[in-house]
Scaffold this motif. Sequence first.
Motif, short mmCIF file in Angstrom:
data_model
loop_
_atom_site.label_atom_id
_atom_site.label_comp_id
_atom_site.label_asym_id
_atom_site.label_seq_id
_atom_site.Cartn_x
_atom_site.Cartn_y
_atom_site.Cartn_z
N UNK A 248 16.88 21.60 -19.60
CA UNK A 248 15.73 22.29 -19.03
C UNK A 248 15.51 21.74 -17.62
N UNK A 249 15.57 22.61 -16.63
CA UNK A 249 15.47 22.15 -15.23
C UNK A 249 14.14 21.48 -14.94
N UNK A 250 13.09 21.99 -15.54
CA UNK A 250 11.77 21.38 -15.32
C UNK A 250 11.75 19.96 -15.89
N UNK A 251 12.42 19.79 -17.04
CA UNK A 251 12.46 18.45 -17.65
C UNK A 251 13.28 17.50 -16.77
N UNK A 252 14.36 18.02 -16.18
CA UNK A 252 15.17 17.20 -15.28
C UNK A 252 14.33 16.81 -14.06
N UNK A 253 13.55 17.79 -13.56
CA UNK A 253 12.66 17.49 -12.42
C UNK A 253 11.69 16.38 -12.76
N UNK A 254 11.10 16.46 -13.94
CA UNK A 254 10.16 15.42 -14.35
C UNK A 254 10.86 14.08 -14.52
N UNK A 255 12.09 14.12 -15.04
CA UNK A 255 12.85 12.88 -15.24
C UNK A 255 13.14 12.21 -13.89
N UNK A 256 13.47 13.02 -12.88
CA UNK A 256 13.73 12.46 -11.55
C UNK A 256 12.45 11.84 -10.98
N UNK B 100 0.83 -1.20 0.00
CA UNK B 100 0.00 0.00 0.00
C UNK B 100 0.87 1.26 0.00
N UNK B 101 1.95 1.19 0.80
CA UNK B 101 2.85 2.34 0.88
C UNK B 101 3.43 2.69 -0.50
N UNK B 102 3.75 1.62 -1.25
CA UNK B 102 4.31 1.85 -2.58
C UNK B 102 3.32 2.60 -3.46
N UNK B 103 2.09 2.17 -3.45
CA UNK B 103 1.08 2.80 -4.31
C UNK B 103 0.80 4.24 -3.87
N UNK B 104 0.82 4.46 -2.56
CA UNK B 104 0.64 5.83 -2.06
C UNK B 104 1.79 6.73 -2.54
N UNK B 105 3.01 6.19 -2.44
CA UNK B 105 4.18 6.96 -2.87
C UNK B 105 4.09 7.28 -4.36
N UNK B 106 3.66 6.28 -5.15
CA UNK B 106 3.53 6.49 -6.60
C UNK B 106 2.47 7.57 -6.89
N UNK B 107 1.37 7.51 -6.16
CA UNK B 107 0.30 8.51 -6.37
C UNK B 107 0.80 9.92 -6.06
N UNK B 108 1.52 10.07 -4.96
CA UNK B 108 2.02 11.40 -4.58
C UNK B 108 3.05 11.91 -5.59
N UNK B 109 3.95 11.01 -6.01
CA UNK B 109 4.96 11.41 -6.99
C UNK B 109 4.30 11.79 -8.32
N UNK B 110 3.30 11.00 -8.72
CA UNK B 110 2.60 11.29 -9.99
C UNK B 110 1.88 12.63 -9.91
N UNK B 111 1.37 12.96 -8.74
CA UNK B 111 0.68 14.25 -8.57
C UNK B 111 1.67 15.40 -8.77
N UNK B 112 2.85 15.28 -8.17
CA UNK B 112 3.87 16.33 -8.34
C UNK B 112 4.28 16.42 -9.81
N UNK B 113 4.53 15.25 -10.42
CA UNK B 113 4.93 15.22 -11.84
C UNK B 113 3.87 15.82 -12.73
N UNK B 114 2.61 15.58 -12.39
CA UNK B 114 1.50 16.11 -13.18
C UNK B 114 1.56 17.63 -13.22
N UNK B 115 1.83 18.26 -12.09
CA UNK B 115 1.84 19.73 -12.07
C UNK B 115 3.08 20.29 -12.77
N UNK B 116 4.20 19.57 -12.72
CA UNK B 116 5.38 19.99 -13.48
C UNK B 116 5.06 19.97 -14.98
N UNK B 117 4.48 18.85 -15.44
CA UNK B 117 4.13 18.73 -16.86
C UNK B 117 3.05 19.73 -17.25
N UNK B 118 2.12 19.97 -16.31
CA UNK B 118 1.03 20.92 -16.58
C UNK B 118 1.58 22.32 -16.80
#
Lengths: 238, 156
Positions: free
Chosen positions: B115-123, B1-19
Amino acid sequence: MNRFYAMVAVLAVVLGVGVFALLRTGGGTAPAAAAGPPPTVVDDSFRGYSLGQGRAPVEIVEYLDFECPVCASFATIQMPTIKEQLINTGKVRWRYRDFPLAIHKYSRFAAHAAQCAGAQGRFFEMHDQLFNHHQWAQTGKDPSDLFRSFAQAAGVDLKAYDACMQTGRYAQRIEFSRQEGEQVLVDGTPTFYANGKKLFTNLRRLPSSDDFKAVADSIIAHSPPKPPTQQEREHLRH
Amino acid sequence: MRHRQAIALLALVGLFVALYLWLHALGFGGAIKCGTSGGCETVQTSPWAVFLGLPVAFYGVVGYVVVLVVALVALRPAALAQRPWNVLLAGLATAGVLFTAYLTYLELFVIQAICRWCVGSAIIITLIWIVSLLSLRSPATRTDLSASPQQPDPRV
């Protein structure tokens, strides 16, 4: 679990506010009619300022955006060699067309400044000013005053320049050029065409002067010789 | 469960970077906030900033939304014990990492600008990938302890 969903909601709100703030602080106020797209577009039959001889066998059309850093690199690094080797030797005529990208706040304004300078016969001088001092494109600040100083350095009469910029005299011309670019599938800047054919579609880097030399040599080698002009015929008779 | 929660939170951050990158590509806001190097402008205005006719950042938005939705669906109590969700998340993350690796290659060796934003998304997508792989190795979460098999008594 509920704590987790609360965390997701809070994070979403914080990130949303952050993105909104980033987009809001995008720079100064866009000045006057010259900075935005015009409500209507009319073809004034202008097809861009060009360098080189009218009889040059190769015409390169460059769609550019003055705020684009790659265009600035190309103009300052590759273009001097291209001028020396291809344009001044009569092989190539170079035509500049505007293609302001939507992601750049001041590219239309810069294109307009170049057109207003062009109205006074100073397009190329203003073009060089805008690209040689390209730091303006990185600040996000309103470049109105800076462009006036560029215009002054380019030898432009500022009174006529100001009137031209205030009324957005060439906004329709710039938009027409952009729409024309869309029709010929410009997908970024700079994009080049040689005698109407799109160049370097598979090149994974910025083209160099050698690339243009190869294009020009190939076109010249495969084109039939042009009939001599009246002046050249008279010269041959003697 | 922890893994899926971590993935959800990371995806949320990545979503706003891409947005942010996508909205910028559509013309919202002014100059991109990227420090003074100009790397983001160089990358965003290059011919490789558009893929199949759409800004590359748009694919990032879609990718992160899909990962986020799948992770949230996989966090429902009924889905917690189902391992195929881990496999699906790992598959999506692997696709994202491969696409990001291609884009990073273009930045480093073709466009020659970072591009720093692209590096952020890559991380972020790399972290999602690592967490999704770890989730494949961990045992499935039990939601009903009374239904779980009896453990042998370790005492002899």
